[in-house]
Design a protein around this motif. Structure first.
Motif, PDB file in Angstrom:
ATOM      1  N   UNK A 141       0.920  -0.538   0.194  1.00 26.20           N
ATOM      2  CA  UNK A 141      -0.141  -0.374  -0.079  1.00 26.20           C
ATOM      3  C   UNK A 141       0.690   0.983   0.371  1.00 26.20           C
ATOM      4  N   UNK A 142       0.082   1.777  -0.980  1.00 30.18           N
ATOM      5  CA  UNK A 142       1.330   3.262  -0.552  1.00 30.18           C
ATOM      6  C   UNK A 142       1.486   4.603  -1.366  1.00 30.18           C
ATOM      7  N   UNK A 143      -1.035   4.876  -0.721  1.00 32.43           N
ATOM      8  CA  UNK A 143      -1.744   6.137  -0.690  1.00 32.43           C
ATOM      9  C   UNK A 143      -0.847   7.220  -0.020  1.00 32.43           C
ATOM     10  N   UNK A 144      -1.230   7.019   1.329  1.00 33.04           N
ATOM     11  CA  UNK A 144       0.094   7.947   2.351  1.00 33.04           C
ATOM     12  C   UNK A 144       1.356   8.045   2.307  1.00 33.04           C
ATOM     13  N   UNK A 145       1.867   7.291   1.842  1.00 33.97           N
ATOM     14  CA  UNK A 145       3.612   7.275   1.386  1.00 33.97           C
ATOM     15  C   UNK A 145       3.638   8.717  -0.350  1.00 33.97           C
ATOM     16  N   UNK A 146       2.837   8.501  -1.204  1.00 37.29           N
ATOM     17  CA  UNK A 146       2.629   8.834  -1.852  1.00 37.29           C
ATOM     18  C   UNK A 146       2.043  10.166  -2.125  1.00 37.29           C
ATOM     19  N   UNK A 180       7.748   5.921   5.160  1.00 33.83           N
ATOM     20  CA  UNK A 180       7.141   7.267   5.536  1.00 33.83           C
ATOM     21  C   UNK A 180       8.984   7.320   6.006  1.00 33.83           C
ATOM     22  N   UNK A 181       9.285   6.727   7.449  1.00 32.35           N
ATOM     23  CA  UNK A 181      10.663   6.960   7.515  1.00 32.35           C
ATOM     24  C   UNK A 181      12.127   7.077   7.166  1.00 32.35           C
ATOM     25  N   UNK A 182      11.342   5.282   5.710  1.00 33.45           N
ATOM     26  CA  UNK A 182      12.672   5.572   4.983  1.00 33.45           C
ATOM     27  C   UNK A 182      12.767   6.813   3.876  1.00 33.45           C
ATOM     28  N   UNK A 215      15.447  11.447   2.252  1.00 39.34           N
ATOM     29  CA  UNK A 215      15.053  12.772   2.243  1.00 39.34           C
ATOM     30  C   UNK A 215      16.722  14.154   2.565  1.00 39.34           C
ATOM     31  N   UNK A 216      16.751  12.886   3.397  1.00 42.41           N
ATOM     32  CA  UNK A 216      17.550  13.806   4.555  1.00 42.41           C
ATOM     33  C   UNK A 216      17.083  14.616   5.997  1.00 42.41           C
ATOM     34  N   UNK A 217      16.014  14.359   5.916  1.00 44.56           N
ATOM     35  CA  UNK A 217      14.948  14.994   6.245  1.00 44.56           C
ATOM     36  C   UNK A 217      14.934  14.477   8.605  1.00 44.56           C
ATOM     37  N   UNK A 218      15.231  14.782   9.007  1.00 42.17           N
ATOM     38  CA  UNK A 218      15.502  14.475  10.521  1.00 42.17           C
ATOM     39  C   UNK A 218      14.080  14.403  11.115  1.00 42.17           C
ATOM     40  N   UNK A 219      13.775  13.370  12.391  1.00 42.17           N
ATOM     41  CA  UNK A 219      12.313  12.734  12.249  1.00 42.17           C
ATOM     42  C   UNK A 219      12.878  13.005  14.025  1.00 42.17           C
ATOM     43  N   UNK A 220      11.803  13.248  14.923  1.00 37.27           N
ATOM     44  CA  UNK A 220      12.166  13.331  15.797  1.00 37.27           C
ATOM     45  C   UNK A 220      10.353  12.242  16.912  1.00 37.27           C
ATOM     46  N   UNK A 221      10.400  11.300  17.539  1.00 34.31           N
ATOM     47  CA  UNK A 221       9.632  11.838  18.597  1.00 34.31           C
ATOM     48  C   UNK A 221       9.967  11.017  19.856  1.00 34.31           C
ATOM     49  N   UNK A 222       8.476  11.911  21.195  1.00 33.33           N
ATOM     50  CA  UNK A 222       9.776  11.905  22.249  1.00 33.33           C
ATOM     51  C   UNK A 222       7.835  10.771  23.242  1.00 33.33           C
ATOM     52  N   UNK A 223       8.925  10.282  23.769  1.00 36.43           N
ATOM     53  CA  UNK A 223       8.160   9.127  24.948  1.00 36.43           C
ATOM     54  C   UNK A 223       6.986  10.233  25.887  1.00 36.43           C
TER      55      UNK A 223
END
Length: 875
Positions: free
Chosen positions: A31-36, A91-93, A98-106
Motif C-alpha cells: 500500500x502506497x497512497x499515504x506515502x505517495x 515514511x521514515x525510509x 530525503x535527509x530530513x530529521x524526524x523525532x518523537x518523544x515518549x
C-alpha cells in the motif's frame, strides 16, 4: 542568510494523505497512497519554502503526560487501519532518503515537539513554518511563526498569520486554546462544555477574551441553558484548556542546530521511488542515474560485415537491441550475438538481407538464449522471420527467481548478481528528450556486453531454478506461454473502426442531450467541465449543502457529488455526463488512436514478468481495463470482432476460480461441499454467516457475503471491508469473524501459511511459483502484518494465475492437434477470447471447457462458462 525552519506534524499529514487518496498499492502489493501523498506534499514544501532547517515530528505512542490529567484523553479513537499502519515505516525510509530529521518523544505528542522547536526558532528570530492538519497548532501563530493547515485533502492549505487568523476566525492565537476549552474536541476526546459550538465559543471569547474571564462574568451571560451548561461544566472547561495547551517547553533531546536541511539525497530518493513504483515522481528528481561502471575491462568483439553460416553455433545468445518498450513499433538498432566462437555485433540491414540469418533464426534445432523471448519473436515477425529454438529467457528466469526485483533490462539484472561490466542503458542513450543513439563503436560495445550477460547467466539461473524446484514452472509453463503470447500479440484483435466512431458520435449526442438537461435544471448555461463555474451553480444558486471547499472555490469531486446525489436530480446527470465523457475521451478516442492502419487490429502487449502473483497484465492499450459497469462501457466491446469473414468470437472464463483454489488449498469441507454440489457460493456463505436458510438469503445478504468471500481472498482488513460495504469497521469485523467460524479450515490455512512463510521466507503457489517475504519476521508490527497478509493471499491469486496460464498452453496445443483454425486472441483476468470459423464453434464448445476444466486436478471442480457471437460484447 535568514534561517527558515519548517516543522511538519508527521502523523497528521500522513493520516490526511491516507484518507485523501484512494487505497493504492504498487505492483508488489505494498500500500502506497499515504506515502505517495506525503511525498508529493514534502517535495512541494521543499520547493516552495526552501528551508535551511527541517524536522518531522511524530507521536511516540498512545499514552502521554495528558493521560495522567485525564485518562480518557483521545479515548474512543478508532484503531489505525492496517493499510495505513503498514505505510508508517515507509515514511521514515522516505525521510532518511530525503535527509530530513524526524523525532518523537515518549509521553509527548508531535504538537509538543513542534511547539518547543517553534518557540526556540522564534527566540532566534528565525522564520518558522508549521505544517499540520490539526487546528490546535494555530495557538503557535506569531509574527515569526506561520501555520499552514491542510484542507480536507493535502493538495491545498490555509496559511495563518496573526492577521489572517483574526480575519478568518476572529480570534488571536492565544484564544485558540480557550476556543478548545469551551467547545472541546471530539477527535481528541476533550470534553469542553456541552452545547457550546464554534459560533458560541467565538462570540464569548470576542466579548470576554479568555475562559477565565468568561467565568468571572458568568452572571452577565444571557441564555439560561448556556449559562447552566457553563456553570455545571466549569471543571471540564478548565481541564479542556489544560489538555489543549501545547507544551512549548518539552524535554526534547534535539536542538535547532541538530536539524539542518541541505538537500535531499537524489540517488536515495531515486531508489526509493523506483522501489515503490512512484514513476511520476522520479521525473521530478535531478538525478544522474547514468550507472556508468567506473572502470570497464576491454571486451573483444567483431562488427560483422558479412554473415555466413559459420558465424553461428548450436548454442547462441542473441539480443535485438531496441530503444523503447514497445517492440511492435521500436526500430532494432542492431543485433548482439555471443557464442563459443566469439562475440559479434550484426547491423540490422545485414541480418535482414541474409538467408543464413533467417535459416539460423528459424532452425528449431539450434538453441537460442534471449533476454525476452516474446519481444524477440514479435520484433522479428515484423520483419518476416519466425524465430524458433529459444531455450533460455533471461527475463522470465530472473522474474521467477525473485518476482520482487526489477527485470526491465539486462544491466539491472547483471548488477544485481555482481556482473558490473555493463553500463545502464541511460548511460549510453541518455533519457527522455536527451535520448539518442551513440556512434557505431559505442553502440556495438554496449550491445555485445549485454548479450554476453545472457550467455554468462544462462547456466547459473537455470541451476537456481532447478534448486528451487521451479524448473518445471519455467520450462513447462512460462517459456511455452511466452511463445503463445508472442503469437497472440502479433496476430492482434480486429477492431471495427466504424463501430467505435459510431459509438463516439452516439456518446457525443448523449453528452449534448445531458448538457441541455443540466442547463435546464440549473436555469442557465455554463462550462460543465469547469469546477469554478459548476460550484456556484450547485452551492449558491441551487443551495445544495457545501461538502468540501478548495483554494479556488467549491469542490465538485466525485466523492462530493456522491454525497449530494439524493439532494437534487442535477447531480446524477452531472455524474453520468462525466462518466460518458471519460468513455468518449479515454476509451473511444484512445482505442481509435492505436488501431493499426495496415491490419485494422489492436496489438496489445502482455506483461508476463511484472506482478508478484504471476498474473498477466496488458498495456498499449490496456484491454483488461475497459470499463464494463456502465452499459455504454460494455458496448465498447462490440467493436472487437473476428478478423475474417464468416468467423465468430468465442469466450470462455473460469467461474470463481480463486474461491475454488481457496477451498482446495484450505481443504475446507464446507467450501468443498458447496462447490461439489454446485451451490451458489455467495448464497451459501450468506446462509452460513447470517445463520439463515439459503432460501431466506436476501440480495443484500448475498452482496455482503460476496464482498467477504473476495475480501478474504485479497487479505482485506475490517477497514477495507467497511469501505467496500459502507458499514462500520466493527460490523465489518463481525462479518469476518462469522466467516471464519463458518469455515474454520480457511482460518487454519491462513495461520499455517503465515507460519510456513516465517520458517522458509516465502510462500508458493500450487505450481511452485514463489513470492519472497523478507519482512515476515520483522520486529516492526506494521511491516510484519503486511507480509502476513501477503502470505495468506498470494498462493490463492498466484495459483489461479498459474491455472489459466496452463489452460492457455493446453488449449493452444489442442487447437493445433485438432487441426483447427481457431486462435486465442486475448487473456483478460480469468477469461480467454478466441476467434474461429463459424463451423468450428460447435467443436470449440466441446473442447474449450473440457480442456480448461481438466487443466489441473483440484478437490473441487473447475467450472467454465462460455459463449460465442459476432463480437467480444456478445460473449
Amino acid at each position: 542568510m535568514s534561517q527558515k525552519l519548517v516543522l511538519i506534524d508527521g502523523n497528521s499529514i500522513i493520516f490526511r494523505a491516507f484518507y485523501a487518496l484512494p487505497l493504492l498499492n504498487n505492483d508488489k502489493g505494498v500500500y502506497t497512497n499515504a506515502v505517495y501523498g506525503f511525498t508529493t506534499m514534502l517535495m512541494n514544501i521543499i520547493e516552495e519554502e526552501q528551508p535551511t532547517h527541517m524536522l518531522v515530528a511524530f507521536d511516540a505512542g498512545k499514552t502521554t503526560f495528558r493521560h495522567k490529567t485525564y485518562q480518557d484523553y483521545k479515548g474512543g479513537r478508532q484503531k489505525t487501519p492496517p493499510e495505513l499502519s503498514e505505510q508508517m515505516p515507509l515514511v521514515r525510509e522516505l525521510l532518511d532518503a530525503f535527509q530530513i530529521k524526524y523525532y518523537e518523544l515518549d509521553q509527548y505528542e508531535a504538537d509538543d515537539i513542534i511547539g518547543t522547536l517553534a518557540t526556540e526558532g522564534k527566540k532566534e528570530n528565525w522564520n518558522v513554518k508549521v505544517i499540520s492538519g490539526d487546528q490546535d497548532l494555530l495557538q503557535l501563530v506569531s509574527e515569526n511563526v506561520t501555520v499552514d493547515l491542510t484542507k480536507k485533502g493535502i493538495s491545498e492549505v490555509n496559511s495563518y498569520t496573526p492577521e489572517s487568523l483574526l480575519d478568518q476566525m476572529e480570534l488571536t492565537p492565544e484564544q485558540i486554546i480557550d476556543l478548545k476549552a469551551l467547545m472541546g474536541d471530539s477527535s481528541d476526546n476533550i470534553p469542553g462544555v456541552p452545547g457550546v459550538g464554534i459560533k458560541t465559543a467565538t462570540k464569548l471569547l470576542k466579548q470576554y477574551q479568555t475562559v477565565e474571564k468568561v467565568y468571572e462574568h458568568i452572571d452577565e451571560i444571557s441564555g439560561k441553558k448556556l449559562k447552566e451548561n457553563l456553570i455545571n461544566h466549569q471543571d471540564d472547561a478548565f481541564l479542556s484548556k489544560e489538555l489543549a495547551t501545547i507544551n512549548c517547553n518539552s524535554p526534547i533531546q534535539v536542538a535547532l542546530e541538530d536539524i539542518p536541511f541541505q538537500e535531499l539525497d537524489q540517488d536515495k530518493a531515486h531508489a526509493f521511488f523506483t522501489e515503490l513504483g512512484f514513476k511520476s515522481l522520479i521525473d521530478k528528481l535531478d538525478v544522474d542515474s547514468s550507472g556508468q561502471a567506473e572502470q570497464q575491462d576491454e571486451i573483444e568483439y567483431t562488427i560483422v560485415e558479412k554473415i555466413e553460416a559459420e558465424l553461428f553455433s548450436k548454442q547462441d545468445a542473441i539480443l535485438l537491441e531496441m530503444l523503447g518498450e514497445n517492440y511492435h513499433q521500436a526500430d532494432i538498432l542492431g543485433i548482439g550475438l555471443v557464442n563459443q566462437n566469439g562475440k559479434y555485433f550484426i547491423p540490422l540491414e545485414l541480418a535482414l538481407e541474409s538467408a543464413d540469418f533467417k535459416a539460423w533464426a528459424e532452425d528449431e534445432t539450434i538453441e537460442k538464449y534471449v533476454f525476452d523471448a516474446k519481444g524477440t519473436i514479435v520484433a522479428l515477425l515484423h520483419h518476416g522471420i519466425q524465430m524458433r529454438g529459444i531455450v533460455f529467457d533471461l527475463l522470465l528466469s530472473s522474474y521467477l527467481l525473485n518476482p520482487a526485483e526489477s527485470h526491465d533490462d539486462i544491466p539491472s539484472i547483471a548488477h544485481r548478481v555482481n556482473l558490473t561490466q555493463v553500463s545502464l542503458d541511460e548511460a549510453v542513450y541518455g533519457k527522455g528528450a536527451k535520448q539518442k543513439v551513440p556512434e557505431l563503436t559505442a553502440l556495438a560495445d554496449h550491445v555485445v556486453r549485454k548479450t554476453n550477460v545472457i550467455f554468462q547467466l544462462k547456466d547459473q539461473f537455470l541451476a537456481e531454478l532447478e534448486k528451487n524446484d521451479q524448473y518445471h514452472l519455467y520450462e513447462e509453463l512460462e517459456l511455452p506461454l511466452a511463445l503463445i503470447l508472442a503469437e497472440m500479440e502479433f496476430t492482434g484483435i480486429k477492431v471495427n473502426k466504424q463501430t467505435l466512431e459510431d459509438m463516439g458520435n452516439e456518446l457525443k449526442e448523449k453528452l449534448a442531450a445531458l448538457e441541455e438537461e443540466i442547463y435546464e435544471l440549473a436555469g442557465e448555461e455554463f462550462n460543465l467541465n469547469s469546477p469554478k463555474q459548476l460550484g456556484p451553480i450547485l452551492f449558491e444558486k441551487l443551495g445544495l449543502p457545501v461538502i468540501k471547499k478548495t483554494k479556488t472555490g467549491y469542490s465538485t469531486a466525485v466523492d462530493v457529488l456522491e454525497k449530494l446525489e439524493d439532494k437534487h436530480e442535477i447531480i446524477s446527470k452531472i455524474m453520468m455526463y462525466r462518466q460518458l465523457g471519460k468513455l468518449q475521451s479515454t476509451y473511444i478516442e484512445g482505442l481509435l488512436k492505436v488501431i493499426d492502419k495496415d491490419t485494422s487490429k489492436i496489438h496489445t502487449r502482455f506483461n508476463q514478468a511484472l506482478t508478484q502473483t504471476g498474473r498477466l497484465s496488458s498495456i498499449d492499450p490496456n484491454l483488461q481495463n475497459i470499463p464494463i459497469r456502465l452499459e455504454e462501457g460494455r458496448k465498447i466491446r462490440q467493436a472487437f470482432v473476428a478478423s475474417e469473414e464468416g468467423w465468430k468470437i468465442f469466450g470462455a472464463d473460469y467461474s470463481q476460480i480463486e474461491l475454488r483454489v481457496l477451498a482446495h488449498i484450505a481443504n475446507d469441507e464446507r467450501l468443498i461441499d458447496a462447490f461439489n454440489n454446485d451451490l451458489d457460493i455467495h448464497t451459501q456463505t450468506a446462509s452460513d454467516v447470517f445463520h439463515v436458510d439459503a432460501s431466506e438469503v436476501t440480495s443484500n445478504m448475498r452482496s455482503s457475503a460476496k464482498a467477504v468471500n473476495f475480501g478474504i481472498v485479497y487479505g482485506m482488513s475490517d477497514y477495507g471491508l467497511s469501505q467496500n460495504l459502507g458499514i462500520t469497521r466493527k460490523e465489518a469485523q463481525k462479518f469476518i469473524d462469522r466467516y471464519f467460524e463458518s469455515y474454520p479450515n480457511v482460518k487454519e490455512y491462513m495461520e499455517d501459511i503465515v507460519l510456513e512463510a516465517k520458517q522458509t521466507g516465502y510462500v508458493a503457489t500450487i505450481m511452485k511459483r514463489r513470492r519472497y517475504l523478507p519482512e515476515i519476521n520483522s520486529r516492526n508490527f506494521n511491516v510484519r502484518s503486511f507480509a502476513e497478509r501477503t502470505a495468506m493471499n498470494t498462493p490463492i491469486q498466484g495459483s489461479a494465475a498459474d491455472i489459466i496460464k496452463q489452460a492457455m498452453i493446453d488449449l493452444h496445443a489442442k487447437l493445433k492437434e485438432e487441426n483447427l483454425q481457431a486462435r486465442i486472441l486475448l487473456q483478460v483476468h480469468d477469461e480467454l477470447i478466441i476467434e474461429a470459423p463459424e463451423e468450428e464453434i460447435e467443436k470449440l464448445e466441446e473442447i474449450v471447457p473440457a480442456m480448461m476444466e481438466k487443466t489441473v486436478k483440484l478437490s473441487v471442480p473447475l467450472k467454465v462458462d462460455y459463449a460465442h457471437g459476432d463480437s467480444w460484447y456478445d460473449v
